[in-house]
Design a protein around this motif. Structure first.
Motif, PDB file in Angstrom:
ATOM      1  N   CYS A  80       0.812  -1.219   0.000  1.00 54.47           N
ATOM      2  CA  CYS A  80       0.000   0.000   0.000  1.00 54.47           C
ATOM      3  C   CYS A  80       0.844   1.267   0.000  1.00 54.47           C
ATOM      4  O   CYS A  80       0.318   2.368  -0.208  1.00 54.47           O
ATOM      5  N   ILE A  96      -6.382  -9.005   4.615  1.00 52.42           N
ATOM      6  CA  ILE A  96      -6.337  -7.836   5.503  1.00 52.42           C
ATOM      7  C   ILE A  96      -6.971  -8.232   6.826  1.00 52.42           C
ATOM      8  O   ILE A  96      -8.182  -8.139   7.023  1.00 52.42           O
ATOM      9  N   VAL A 157      -5.137   0.888   4.807  1.00 51.42           N
ATOM     10  CA  VAL A 157      -5.545   0.515   3.448  1.00 51.42           C
ATOM     11  C   VAL A 157      -6.519   1.541   2.878  1.00 51.42           C
ATOM     12  O   VAL A 157      -6.395   1.975   1.728  1.00 51.42           O
TER      13      VAL A 157
END
Length: 258
Positions: A80, A96, A157
């Motif tokens: 990211c 995640i 994120v």
């Protein structure tokens, strides 16, 4: 950036800081980062992510992340840091979430006649001891910690991928996806490989300069000790710890093996 193996140190900021500094010091329109990792320490992953972003802003460099086999969990957190994430059609990305895994040995030591003795000055000092039965309060505390780390991960994120993310209830549940589906969900920007993509962006004459850490046994300082320095117990303990670490890493990779 790859996860550790029994013959290589685990991914950490200390291990990649010098490589990152060198890569960002080269005059170039972009820094391309290759990632192949099933995850690891959330702290080290975030520290590496933060160092990449700090250097990108300081040096005014665009960051392009290219995923090889896997960029999952902490590996995806690092990904990211890229202004764009480019994956192979068979790359696995996502996961995640937060996981804590271990082993319970209380039955084993009971069967072989070993008595576990633990003395603490705090009633929670031996929480989640693998040689004692699990306690509901201990598990509840662990899950509370995991939820906090998970929230930090989700916020990171969202801050980087923003409106690119699809509205999908499974996005932050720990699931992972491959190739085109990952792109559709907004976890990646496009499909491709580093060399071809760089040529497409910057022209046929564009060149990649590889910046990588030293590899091999002769490239690292390795301490040598005489046999007399270790007892049989020391050697057995170190061997057992090494086997467990290898098993845990194998399990981490195997989750993403198709």
């Amino acid at each position: 950036m790859a996860s550790g193996t029994p013959m290589r140190q685990n991914l950490s900021l200390a291990g990649v800081a010098g490589v990152l500094e060198k890569a960002f010091s080269i005059p170039a329109p972009a820094v391309a980062i290759s990632i192949n990792s099933p995850g690891g320490s959330p702290v080290q992953s975030r520290l590496i992510y933060k160092r990449i972003r700090d250097l990108a802003e300081e040096k005014q460099r665009r960051v392009l992340v290219y995923v090889e086999d896997v960029a999952a969990s902490g590996g995806y957190m690092i990904a990211c840091a890229g202004d764009e994430i480019i994956i192979d059609p068979s790359s696995i990305v996502g996961s995640i979430g937060v996981v804590s895994a271990g082993f319970g040995f209380q039955e084993m030591i009971r069967k072989i006649g070993v008595e576990r003795r633990v003395h603490t000055s705090g009633r929670n000092k031996a929480i989640l001891d693998p040689f004692q039965p699990e306690k509901e309060d201990d598990i509840a505390h662990l899950k509370e910690l995991q939820q906090h780390i998970h929230t930090v991960f989700i916020d990171l994120v969202k801050s980087r991928r923003g409106a690119k993310l699809a509205d999908n209830d499974d996005l932050f549940t720990g699931l992972f996806w491959v190739g085109e589906k990952a792109r559709e969900l907004g976890l990646a920007d496009s499909l491709g490989d580093m060399r071809s993509d760089i040529k497409r962006r910057y022209g046929a004459k564009a060149q990649l300069r590889l910046i990588a850490p030293a590899r091999g046994l002769l490239s690292r300082k390795i301490p040598f000790f005489s046999v007399e320095q270790f007892s049989t117990t020391d050697v057995a303990s170190a061997f057992a710890a090494g086997l467990l670490e290898a098993a845990e890493e194998k399990a981490a990779w195997q989750r993403f093996t198709l």
